[in-house]
Motif scaffolding. Structure first.
Motif, PDB file in Angstrom:
ATOM      1  N   SER A   1      35.401  69.565  89.842  1.00 30.92           N
ATOM      2  CA  SER A   1      34.949  70.881  90.259  1.00 30.92           C
ATOM      3  C   SER A   1      35.060  71.038  91.770  1.00 30.92           C
ATOM      4  O   SER A   1      34.960  70.060  92.517  1.00 30.92           O
TER       5      SER A   1
ATOM      6  N   GLY B   1      39.876  70.844  94.044  1.00 34.75           N
ATOM      7  CA  GLY B   1      39.463  70.576  92.668  1.00 34.75           C
ATOM      8  C   GLY B   1      40.637  70.260  91.765  1.00 34.75           C
ATOM      9  O   GLY B   1      41.804  70.350  92.162  1.00 34.75           O
TER      10      GLY B   1
ATOM     11  N   ASP C   1      41.607  71.415  87.891  1.00 32.98           N
ATOM     12  CA  ASP C   1      41.165  72.409  86.906  1.00 32.98           C
ATOM     13  C   ASP C   1      41.232  71.853  85.477  1.00 32.98           C
ATOM     14  O   ASP C   1      42.318  71.728  84.886  1.00 32.98           O
TER      15      ASP C   1
ATOM     16  N   GLY D   1      33.837  75.473  81.981  1.00 31.90           N
ATOM     17  CA  GLY D   1      33.484  76.293  83.132  1.00 31.90           C
ATOM     18  C   GLY D   1      32.009  76.628  83.159  1.00 31.90           C
ATOM     19  O   GLY D   1      31.168  75.830  82.758  1.00 31.90           O
TER      20      GLY D   1
ATOM     21  N   TYR E   1      30.552  78.082  86.113  1.00 33.92           N
ATOM     22  CA  TYR E   1      30.149  78.243  87.502  1.00 33.92           C
ATOM     23  C   TYR E   1      31.234  79.011  88.245  1.00 33.92           C
ATOM     24  O   TYR E   1      32.375  79.099  87.786  1.00 33.92           O
TER      25      TYR E   1
ATOM     26  N   PRO F   1      36.757  74.835  87.231  1.00 30.53           N
ATOM     27  CA  PRO F   1      36.105  74.155  86.091  1.00 30.53           C
ATOM     28  C   PRO F   1      36.387  72.654  86.123  1.00 30.53           C
ATOM     29  O   PRO F   1      37.541  72.233  86.097  1.00 30.53           O
ATOM     30  N   GLY F   2      35.321  71.876  86.147  1.00 29.87           N
ATOM     31  CA  GLY F   2      35.477  70.431  86.193  1.00 29.87           C
ATOM     32  C   GLY F   2      35.498  69.775  84.833  1.00 29.87           C
ATOM     33  O   GLY F   2      35.841  68.595  84.711  1.00 29.87           O
TER      34      GLY F   2
END
Length: 427
Positions: free
Chosen positions: A215, A224, A226, A267, A269, A273-274
């Motif tokens: 993230s 990050g 994805d 996701g 947040y 997306p981490g």
């Protein structure tokens, strides 16, 4: 009167009110997976009354199986009826049917010729039909040559935490293999089939895929990795794999293999997306090897080109007779016992008894593959309303199933004293 008149004789002798009451009482004993003991206690009383000398043993603490046998004269085959005692939950049922006669999922109201309630078709209707069939033969004065045995087991349904791994079926198999229970010559597992005879069933595995990246704040996405983008590529590969399966070989009863993605969660947040989680279920045709199916699926997933820093983990949470899932299984659709059962149902109902395959997985592989017992699924009820707020069973079909099972007991096990049914005398 000849043996060909037995179907009408059974209909004359059937106590329909008692048979309906037997099912309503069974529905009234809540047995959501984990609480099988509540229903088993009731079955113990019924099976004792029916001279089945029931025995119980826990497959897990507080969760018993129950079995019993009516011994014949010793010259016929051993027939076993098998069914699971647990049902799925009823969360939302009361809200769905509030202020109607269906509100209580365990009250078993009769509405327009159908009995409603959790477990009505899946599968207390089948259990009660199998038991009531023996009572009907007693009323007819029939003494069977072969043994009729019953094994009612828990932990078949999925959905409750920490349950639904066929622990009851595993225990049953161990007792047969160890000689504590006689190995049957043929078994009927009473999953709902609308009184058709299913000689085949699908297999399955469930896969949970965890895609992990890194993230990062949305304004600096280069920092990050994805996970959602990687999951998108994996999904595309899974769907392509499914298209190939669907276009491939087809089984005459259950159709082609397939794969269905059931859950996507990622996701959440305002950031790269981490992590993304996927779940899917893979349908197997009879004759497919589960290990090979898993290997092909994993090859499709791992062939996807994904960004550096992405990890993919796959878990198989639904092991049944196989560590990775449930095996497909079938017996010869021309098996003599299956054809005899089909004929018995047709003789009773006219428009039922078709040989086919189950579009669901249940515990027939434990019987066919592990103890070498040919088995079919056959019982009243429609699988399409199982697990729903619409669960119910048709009364006429349920009553017909009792007569069909009774007729099959005579034809499969043989009957040593049939004077009453052959002459039309009063039992």
């Amino acid at each position: 009167m000849t043996i060909t008149d037995l179907p009408s004789r059974l209909q004359t002798l059937q106590d329909e009110a008692a048979d309906i009451a037997l099912l309503c009482e069974a529905i009234g004993r809540e047995s959501v997976t984990g609480n099988e003991a509540n229903f088993v206690a009731h079955l113990n009383a019924v099976m004792t009354e029916f001279a089945l000398a029931p025995q119980m043993a826990e497959f897990l603490p507080g969760r018993p199986n129950i079995w019993g046998t009516r011994k014949g004269t010793g010259t016929g085959q051993n027939l076993m009826f098998v069914g699971h005692t647990d049902t799925v939950h009823v969360r939302g049922w009361e809200e769905k049917w509030r202020d109607t006669e269906r509100q209580d999922p365990y009250s078993a109201p009769q509405i327009d010729g159908e009995i409603w309630g959790r477990g009505a078709c899946d599968l207390k209707g089948g259990i009660c039909a199998a038991l009531a069939a023996l009572r009907l033969l007693d009323r007819a004065g029939v003494k069977l040559n072969g043994d009729v045995s019953y094994a009612f087991i828990g932990d078949e349904e999925s959905g409750e935490p920490g349950t639904g791994v066929s622990a009851g079926a595993r225990d049953l198999v161990k007792r047969v293999e160890g000689g504590a229970l006689a190995a049957p010559d043929f078994a009927i597992y009473v999953e709902p089939t609308r009184l058709n005879v299913y000689t085949a069933q699908i297999g399955f595995f469930i896969a949970d895929i965890k895609v992990t990246g890194k993230s990062a704040y949305f304004g600096t996405p280069s920092k990050g990795v994805d996970a959602l983008k990687a999951a998108h590529a994996i999904l595309a590969a899974i769907w392509q794999h499914g298209e190939k399966l669907n276009a491939g070989p087809k089984h005459s009863f259950v159709g082609p293999s397939d794969i269905l993605v059931t859950t996507i969660n990622g996701g959440g947040y305002i950031a790269v997306p981490g992590q993304c989680n996927l779940s899917l279920i893979r349908k197997l045709r009879p004759s497919e090897d589960l290990n090979e199916a898993v290997a092909a699926f994993e090859a499709a997933v791992h062939a996807v080109k994904i960004a550096p820093g992405i990890t993919v983990e796959i878990d198989y949470p639904a092991g049944r007779d196989h560590p990775l899932g449930g095996s497909p299984v079938e017996i010869d659709p021309r098996h003599p016992a299956a054809l005899t059962l089909s004929d018995c149902i047709a003789d009773i109902s006219g428009d039922k008894g078709t040989i086919g395959g189950a579009p669901y997985w249940s515990e027939m592989p434990f019987l066919v593959s592990q103890i070498g017992c040919p088995a079919v699924y056959c019982a009243p009820g429609d699988i399409s309303v199982a697990h729903t707020f619409e669960e119910r069973i048709n009364c006429k079909e349920y009553l017909a199933s009792i007569r069909a099972f009774a007729l099959f007991m005579v034809r499969f096990c043989g009957a040593s004293t049939q004077s009453e049914i052959l002459t039309g005398g009063t039992p």
